[in-house]
Design an enzyme around this catalytic site. Structure first.
Site, mmCIF file in Angstrom:
data_model
loop_
_atom_site.group_PDB
_atom_site.id
_atom_site.type_symbol
_atom_site.label_atom_id
_atom_site.label_comp_id
_atom_site.label_asym_id
_atom_site.label_seq_id
_atom_site.Cartn_x
_atom_site.Cartn_y
_atom_site.Cartn_z
ATOM 1 N N ASP A 240 -4.405 -12.882 2.964
ATOM 2 C CA ASP A 240 -5.659 -12.510 3.629
ATOM 3 C C ASP A 240 -6.902 -12.858 2.813
ATOM 4 O O ASP A 240 -8.005 -12.482 3.190
ATOM 5 C CB ASP A 240 -5.647 -11.027 4.044
ATOM 6 C CG ASP A 240 -4.966 -10.135 3.024
ATOM 7 O OD1 ASP A 240 -4.672 -10.616 1.914
ATOM 8 O OD2 ASP A 240 -4.719 -8.959 3.340
ATOM 9 N N ASP B 192 -2.669 -10.485 -2.793
ATOM 10 C CA ASP B 192 -3.214 -10.080 -1.498
ATOM 11 C C ASP B 192 -4.700 -9.754 -1.692
ATOM 12 O O ASP B 192 -5.131 -9.367 -2.777
ATOM 13 C CB ASP B 192 -2.459 -8.839 -1.019
ATOM 14 C CG ASP B 192 -2.790 -8.454 0.410
ATOM 15 O OD1 ASP B 192 -2.022 -8.821 1.310
ATOM 16 O OD2 ASP B 192 -3.827 -7.774 0.622
ATOM 17 N N HIS C 120 0.817 -1.215 0.000
ATOM 18 C CA HIS C 120 0.000 0.000 0.000
ATOM 19 C C HIS C 120 0.854 1.269 0.000
ATOM 20 O O HIS C 120 0.321 2.375 -0.003
ATOM 21 C CB HIS C 120 -0.955 0.021 1.200
ATOM 22 C CG HIS C 120 -1.981 -1.079 1.160
ATOM 23 N ND1 HIS C 120 -2.857 -1.225 0.107
ATOM 24 C CD2 HIS C 120 -2.269 -2.071 2.037
ATOM 25 C CE1 HIS C 120 -3.650 -2.285 0.338
ATOM 26 N NE2 HIS C 120 -3.309 -2.811 1.498
ATOM 27 N N HIS D 140 -6.313 -7.309 -0.533
ATOM 28 C CA HIS D 140 -6.517 -5.877 -0.727
ATOM 29 C C HIS D 140 -5.860 -5.436 -2.033
ATOM 30 O O HIS D 140 -4.805 -5.962 -2.401
ATOM 31 C CB HIS D 140 -5.912 -5.082 0.429
ATOM 32 C CG HIS D 140 -6.479 -5.450 1.764
ATOM 33 N ND1 HIS D 140 -5.925 -6.428 2.560
ATOM 34 C CD2 HIS D 140 -7.552 -4.974 2.427
ATOM 35 C CE1 HIS D 140 -6.635 -6.530 3.673
ATOM 36 N NE2 HIS D 140 -7.634 -5.666 3.623
HETATM 37 ZN ZN ZN Z 1 -4.055 -7.279 2.513
#
Ligand code: ZN
Ligand code: ZN
Lengths: 565, 436
Positions: B240, B151, B112, B153
């Protein structure tokens, strides 16, 4: 007085020490086919004319179990392995009678899948039917919760002479190694038990009713009684004897490389401030990776009797040995022949050594003296580069916290201590070819036996607390207790030292003065589930450091002074 | 005897003494049970698997990728140097042919973290994959790189870093941004005007399970990778998507992760997120390592794994197919769309607002890029936070054309320190970083 005895491949070295003197030192030839005879001969010759009542302690280091494993001379044993999810346990097969069974425990020691008693009983029946008398039982994560291993033993105990449980061998996590180690313990149990029962009986007969200690690969000792249940601990104690021998004379203010230059191999180790480094994993022998604690040693196939050849215009040494040097009646040229040809060693038949080096010199197109020089330098340079590699490996060991990475102590030895037959000759050349300060260990020919004699009892304890589950446990020590949420790391450390002390004094028959204890692992984690702290996960590992027994410093000092004169 | 088919390297750095704060998901305990499982399975003993000690990255390594405001030290901790260093260690081992593949099992994560760094977003401060890639580009001269971010996200930081780079294919496969942080990563996010098409987003509906993930890898990701022909494939291996993860809504499994790893055959995997520290990570990581090494992973599964319960609804399967078709059609027509969307002027601008959730900072960016068909284009970022920190960041890409290099220096030269707290120039061709 103390007797130290170290059985090596060619010689068995024996010393007799009192608090001030090395009273006697002898060498007898090792008869590989009858080690018992070699040990007895060594013991009876060293005690000739000595009042048996004056002997307080005997420490033995033998190649018995090592040989049994290397030669594969092991009885049929049964292995029962409970794995649960993970790598297929078929990859870890140790022997013919190997049975993966149902049942699963997870990383926190929670039971995930129960055992199937009927399955276990059926396996037991098969094993008994095959004439198996010794059984190893190993569960994944049994060092967190041994209940499945205990249950299996309960179901089968009447049918077998001895059942070995994986969780008693080590507190470390490593299922495949736990399997291999349990297997080896079961497999060398009968030969070990028979041998040492005979040694004890024989000493008794000679009027020496003294505690017998056995040297382990970690450079510490254990009592004979304790060794019967953990015979695997006696594997590869030979290199440890040499390291402990160097330890007796090592400076404590610096890091040291120890080189034991033998006939077939050179064994290397590192002392950090006078204390030998422990291998974080365990011994590897004959393809078995184990959880047997050992000193961090490295062995290369280069010794005084290694065969020297010219291959594609290049000199090579070892890794094989075809017998003694030609100067001593052997059939192939060796580094020792180079020393003889250079008049460094003078008690041999120089003409034979020279004749042995001649074809090499012809192939290389240089003189015999030049050839001998090159061989000697090559041997020294390889030993130096391999020891540098060992140091680099030690320093490259991964660490798992920022603190360790930041503060990570880098081993930086500037001193080499050499022992073994040709020690003094090599010491000189090693010093010339490097920037190390090189010393010869006093009494270099029997320093290994001195090391065995003076080694103290060592052991390790692993303690695990999970306060969310309310448990405190050290399965290896048969210890389990319920604890509250407020159980602390300090209490855990205190408990670990308490268990360690008990283990050393009772099982290792250590002297209270020799309990130099330290923490090897000291980790505490808050367990958070959701947004709340629900408990603590504490991991403590403590050891009695390898070292020398109290009260014999004067001998070492005297021998050092003698050597300097 | 167990032996790996591929020489595989591992950096394991659980940072057992570092947390964002004591009860944060990114805390000391995160990889504790993974360590237990990896140790107990004896994975580090397997012939052909080598564990490396992580090197630390340098500030220069970080500045090759990021503009840290006001400087590197203010927005990082030592753990970030080690975590990025772990990725770099694996990258170097692969390039030096010490290993064929490697996995950096490190924390804290990085995907991120964007080009400009004012603080911590989505648990990330610096982008550890990008720092590794940019180092490898400089040290080993590689050019074409693909990053597959698995991931849960959206890898918005990595996307930002490579938005204008035609040499980096960035594919993110993640839970639909309408239902999860950071709320981006839609199909139509396809890259900047100079690098259109080399950013690819595959947003999957909540409750996608093995079937949907593996379908997307097989039918969408692998064909695109085959087209792009990268010299190096990196997997941002977040974990995740797992059915037990506490902060996401997907139904992926350890078996699924192992299969995905097996199919993707990435040269380098780098751990990203994954916060089911007991129920998922121990098994997922074991599965990934075995799959990378080419060892039978069929017996790896979670204690409570039930493939029947995890089966995905037919409607989800259909949605995923439609998403895949659309992504593929954009990929195939990327050149045509790029031409069509090409801005008229010599420059184009975009304005953005970036929220640093972990540190509670809001950043406003005005980004200007030189339209260029010869290189990634000179990039100028005027960035200001709600606390008033205003900086100017000028980036000249690695293979910049002459005109873009000159543009970058002109921007840097013209900017006045009275307008900006700091003015930075990242000159990749010269591997220089200037601050005024
Ligand atoms: Zn993540
Ligand atoms: Zn350009």
């Amino acid at each position: 007085m103390i007797i130290g005895l170290d059985v090596g491949g060619t010689h068995t070295d024996v010393v007799l020490l009192d608090q001030e003197n090395l009273v006697n030192q002898i060498k007898v030839r090792t008869d590989e086919s009858d080690l018992f005879q070699s040990v007895l001969e060594g013991l009876s010759r060293i005690t000739e004319g000595v009042d048996p009542k004056r002997i307080e302690r005997v420490v033995l280091s033998t190649t018995l179990t090592t040989n049994a494993i290397v030669q594969g001379a092991m009885p049929n044993v049964g292995m029962i392995v409970s794995s649960g999810p993970g790598i297929d346990p078929k990859f870890f097969r140790t022997n013919e009678h190997y049975y993966p069974v149902a049942g699963s425990i997870d990383h926190r020691g929670r039971r995930i899948e129960p055992l199937d008693p009927d399955e276990i009983k059926a396996v037991g029946k098969n094993l008994a039917g095959a004439g198996v008398r010794y059984v190893g039982v190993v569960g994944k994560f049994s060092s967190r919760n041994p209940s499945h291993e205990l249950e299996i033993r309960k179901l089968l105990r009447d049918q077998f002479e001895h059942i070995f449980l994986g969780h008693r061998i080590s507190g470390n996590l490593n299922f495949p190694r736990r399997i291999a180690t349990t297997f080896l313990n079961a497999a060398v149990y009968p030969v070990h038990k028979e041998f040492f029962t005979a040694v004890k009986r024989s000493l008794d007969r000679h009027g020496m009713k003294v505690p017998i200690h056995i040297l382990k690969a970690d450079g510490g000792t254990m009592s004979l009684d304790y060794s019967i249940d953990f015979p695997g601990q006696t594997i590869l104690s030979g290199p440890a004897a040499s390291v402990m021998g160097a330890c007796a004379f090592a400076p404590e203010d610096r890091d040291v490389i120890v080189l034991d230059i033998g006939g077939t191999t050179t064994d290397m180790a590192v002392l950090m401030g006078g204390v030998p480094l422990i291998d974080p994993f365990g011994i590897e022998l004959s393809g078995y990776k184990t959880l047997i604690r050992s000193l961090n040693t490295r062995s290369i196939g280069l010794g005084g009797d290694s065969v020297v050849r010219v291959i594609q215009g290049q000199l090579t040494i070892g890794p094989d040995r075809l017998g003694p040097a030609m100067g001593y009646g052997g059939s192939a040229p060796t580094p020792t022949d180079a020393l003889i040809a250079l008049d460094i060693v003078t008690d041999a038949e120089k003409a034979r050594s020279v004749a042995g080096l001649e074809p090499l010199a012809l192939t290389l197109g240089i003189s015999i003296a030049e050839t001998a020089e090159r061989i000697f330098n090559l041997a020294c340079d390889r030993i130096l580069s391999e020891s540098a590699k060992m140091v680099a490996q030690i320093n490259a060991k991964p660490v798992y916290t920022i603190h360790e990475l930041h503060e990570g102590y880098q081993v930086d030895p500037k001193t080499i201590m050499v022992l073994g037959g040709p020690a003094p000759y090599f010491a000189k050349r090693l010093a010339q070819n490097s920037s190390y300060e090189v010393r010869t260990v006093p009494r270099w020919k029997v320093a290994n036996a001195i090391g065995a004699a003076l080694a103290r009892a060592t052991c390790e304890v692993t303690l695990f607390a999970d306060t969310e589950r309310g448990i405190l446990t050290a399965p290896e020590e048969k210890f389990k207790k319920n604890v509250g949420r407020d159980f602390s790391r300090d209490e855990a450390v205190e408990k670990a030292f308490e268990l360690l002390k008990e283990k050393a004094l009772v099982k290792g028959e250590a002297n209270a003065q020799d309990l130099e204890m330290e923490l090897l692992e000291d980790l505490q984690f808050n367990m958070v589930r959701g947004f709340d702290t629900t408990g603590k996960n504490i991991r403590i590992k403590a050891q009695v450091k390898p070292g020398l027994i109290h009260g014999y410093g004067a001998v070492a000092k005297k021998l050092s002074e003698e050597a300097e004169r | 005897m167990i032996k790996s088919k591929n020489r595989t390297g591992l950096v394991f750095f659980p940072a057992f003494d570092w947390a964002i704060d004591p009860t944060h998901p990114e805390r000391e305990e995160r990889l504790l049970y993974t360590q237990d499982q990896v140790f107990e399975e004896g994975i580090l003993d397997i012939e052909g698997i080598t564990e490396f000690k992580p090197d630390l990255v340098t500030a220069t390594d970080i500045q090759r990728t990021h503009f840290c405001v006001p400087d590197v030290w203010s927005v990082t901790t030592e753990s970030h140097f080690i975590s990025a260093g772990g990725a770099k260690t694996i990258g170097m081992a692969v390039m030096d042919k010490k290993i064929e593949r490697g996995f950096a099992l490190v924390r804290p994560p990085g995907h991120h973290a964007m080009r400009v760094v004012h603080g911590c977003r989505g648990f990330c401060n610096i982008n550890i994959e990008a720092i590794m890639i940019e180092y490898l580009r400089k040290a080993y001269g590689i050019r074409r790189v693909a990053i597959v971010d698995t991931d849960c996200h959206h890898g918005d930081g990595t996307q930002d870093l490579y938005w204008h780079d035609p040499d980096t294919l960035f594919i993110s496969i993640h839970q639909d941004g309408r239902t999860l942080y950071p709320g981006s990563g839609f199909i139509n996010e396809l890259g900047g005007p100079n690098a259109f098409g080399t950013t690819i987003n595959i947003p999957l509906p909540p409750y996608t399970s093995e079937e949907g993930f593996l379908y997307s890898i097989e039918k969408v990701v692998l064909p695109i990778l085959a087209d792009f022909k990268p010299e190096l494939v990196i997997n941002s291996a977040g974990q995740d998507n797992h059915y037990s993860d506490p902060i996401t809504n997907m139904n992926f499994s350890a078996q699924g992760y192992a299969r995905l790893t097996d199919m993707l055959k990435a040269d380098i995997a780098v751990l990203e997120g994954g916060y089911s520290i007991e129920g998922a990570l121990p098994y997922v990581n074991a599965g990934i390592i075995l799959a990378m090494a080419g060892i039978d992973y069929s017996h790896i599964h979670e204690p409570d794994y039930d493939p029947v319960r995890m089966r995905q609804a037919r409607s989800i399967t259909q949605q995923i197919k439609e998403i895949g078709d659309k992504v593929l059609s954009y990929w195939q027509e990327r050149e045509a769309i790029k031409e069509k969307l090409r801005p008229a002027g010599p420059f184009t601008e975009r304005n953005r607002r970036i929220f640093y959730d972990t540190d509670g900072i809001t950043e406003t960016q005005r980004e200007k890029i030189r339209i260029c068909s010869d290189c990634g284009g000179a990039l100028r970022i005027d960035s200001e936070t709600d606390s008033g920190a205003r900086i100017l960041a000028v980036h000249i890409p690695m293979h910049a054309c002459r005109a873009c290099q000159e543009t970058g220096y002109r921007w840097f030269g013209e900017a006045r320190t009275t307008d900006f707290g700091k003015i930075y120039l990242q000159d990749r061709p010269k591997d220089e970083y200037l601050v005024k």
